[in-house]
Design a protein around this motif. Sequence first.
Motif, PDB file in Angstrom:
ATOM      1  N   ASP A  63      11.074   4.407  -7.805  1.00 57.48           N
ATOM      2  CA  ASP A  63       9.860   4.322  -8.600  1.00 57.48           C
ATOM      3  C   ASP A  63       8.773   3.815  -7.660  1.00 57.48           C
ATOM      4  N   ASN A  64       7.920   4.703  -7.196  1.00 53.36           N
ATOM      5  CA  ASN A  64       6.901   4.319  -6.218  1.00 53.36           C
ATOM      6  C   ASN A  64       5.902   3.316  -6.793  1.00 53.36           C
ATOM      7  N   ALA A  65       5.636   3.405  -8.069  1.00 55.77           N
ATOM      8  CA  ALA A  65       4.700   2.480  -8.692  1.00 55.77           C
ATOM      9  C   ALA A  65       5.244   1.054  -8.702  1.00 55.77           C
ATOM     10  N   LYS A  66       6.570   0.927  -8.730  1.00 57.05           N
ATOM     11  CA  LYS A  66       7.217  -0.390  -8.747  1.00 57.05           C
ATOM     12  C   LYS A  66       7.770  -0.773  -7.379  1.00 57.05           C
ATOM     13  N   PHE A 120       0.822  -1.202   0.000  1.00 56.86           N
ATOM     14  CA  PHE A 120       0.000   0.000   0.000  1.00 56.86           C
ATOM     15  C   PHE A 120       0.864   1.263   0.000  1.00 56.86           C
ATOM     16  N   ASN A 121       1.931   1.215   0.792  1.00 58.92           N
ATOM     17  CA  ASN A 121       2.749   2.416   0.925  1.00 58.92           C
ATOM     18  C   ASN A 121       4.111   2.051   1.490  1.00 58.92           C
ATOM     19  N   ILE A 122       5.145   2.718   0.985  1.00 59.27           N
ATOM     20  CA  ILE A 122       6.489   2.569   1.520  1.00 59.27           C
ATOM     21  C   ILE A 122       7.015   3.946   1.849  1.00 59.27           C
ATOM     22  N   ASN A 123       7.525   4.137   3.027  1.00 60.05           N
ATOM     23  CA  ASN A 123       8.095   5.430   3.419  1.00 60.05           C
ATOM     24  C   ASN A 123       9.525   5.531   2.882  1.00 60.05           C
ATOM     25  N   ALA A 124      10.433   6.004   3.710  1.00 62.18           N
ATOM     26  CA  ALA A 124      11.791   6.222   3.226  1.00 62.18           C
ATOM     27  C   ALA A 124      12.473   4.906   2.852  1.00 62.18           C
ATOM     28  N   MET A 125      13.279   4.965   1.813  1.00 65.38           N
ATOM     29  CA  MET A 125      14.105   3.833   1.370  1.00 65.38           C
ATOM     30  C   MET A 125      15.546   4.309   1.292  1.00 65.38           C
ATOM     31  N   THR A 160      19.712   8.006   1.126  1.00 61.66           N
ATOM     32  CA  THR A 160      18.325   7.721   1.456  1.00 61.66           C
ATOM     33  C   THR A 160      17.419   8.617   0.632  1.00 61.66           C
ATOM     34  N   ILE A 161      16.176   8.181   0.473  1.00 59.74           N
ATOM     35  CA  ILE A 161      15.214   8.954  -0.302  1.00 59.74           C
ATOM     36  C   ILE A 161      13.832   8.771   0.305  1.00 59.74           C
ATOM     37  N   THR A 162      13.107   9.876   0.470  1.00 60.74           N
ATOM     38  CA  THR A 162      11.749   9.801   0.990  1.00 60.74           C
ATOM     39  C   THR A 162      10.780   9.449  -0.137  1.00 60.74           C
ATOM     40  N   ARG A 163       9.555   9.171   0.236  1.00 58.73           N
ATOM     41  CA  ARG A 163       8.551   8.867  -0.772  1.00 58.73           C
ATOM     42  C   ARG A 163       8.377  10.048  -1.725  1.00 58.73           C
ATOM     43  N   GLY A 164       8.538  11.238  -1.213  1.00 61.54           N
ATOM     44  CA  GLY A 164       8.390  12.437  -2.040  1.00 61.54           C
ATOM     45  C   GLY A 164       9.612  12.789  -2.864  1.00 61.54           C
ATOM     46  N   GLY A 165      10.714  12.071  -2.652  1.00 58.56           N
ATOM     47  CA  GLY A 165      11.897  12.272  -3.483  1.00 58.56           C
ATOM     48  C   GLY A 165      13.015  13.076  -2.859  1.00 58.56           C
ATOM     49  N   SER A 166      12.879  13.472  -1.607  1.00 61.51           N
ATOM     50  CA  SER A 166      13.977  14.185  -0.944  1.00 61.51           C
ATOM     51  C   SER A 166      15.088  13.197  -0.624  1.00 61.51           C
ATOM     52  N   THR A 167      16.318  13.624  -0.880  1.00 66.03           N
ATOM     53  CA  THR A 167      17.447  12.705  -0.733  1.00 66.03           C
ATOM     54  C   THR A 167      18.489  13.216   0.251  1.00 66.03           C
ATOM     55  N   ILE A 168      19.193  12.269   0.830  1.00 69.97           N
ATOM     56  CA  ILE A 168      20.389  12.553   1.627  1.00 69.97           C
ATOM     57  C   ILE A 168      21.484  11.649   1.068  1.00 69.97           C
TER      58      ILE A 168
END
Length: 122
Positions: free
Chosen positions: A72-75, A29-34, A50-58
Motif C-alpha cells: 500500500d504505497n499510501a501507507k 516521499f517515495n519508496i522503491n522496491a520492497m 519482492t515488489i516494485t512500486r508499480g506492483g511487479s512481483t518476484i
Amino acid sequence: QVQPVESGGGLVQAGGSLRLSCAVSGVIFNINAMGWYRQAPGKQREMVATITRGGSTIIANSVKGRFTISRDNAKNTVYLQMNSLKPEDTAVYYCHVDRISYGGGTPLFNQWGQGTQVTVSS
C-alpha cells in the motif's frame, strides 16, 4: 527514525496462515522496491518475495502459490500473506527496502527491519 518495522509473526500449525506487515514511518516521499527475506537457523538469508512500486512481483519458487506479496504505497507498507505454511517456512522474516526518499535529506538505501519470527509446527 525512518526504518522498516515488521509485525505479524508468531507460532502457527502446519497448513495455517499468517500475514506479515512492514511499515516505514516518517515523512516519506517515495519508496522503491520492497521485499521479504528469511533466514532459518544455520542457513543463509534468502529472498522470499519482492515488489516494485508499480506492483511487479518476484516470488521464490519455494513459496510460489502459497505466499502473496502486496503493498500500500499510501501507507508505505508491504505485506506478506502466507498460506499453507510448512515447518520448513520456519525462519526469521526480514523486511527490506532498497531506497527511501524522505524529509530528512539524503535518501536511505538498503534498509532492513529488525526481523519477526515465524514458527510453523508440524
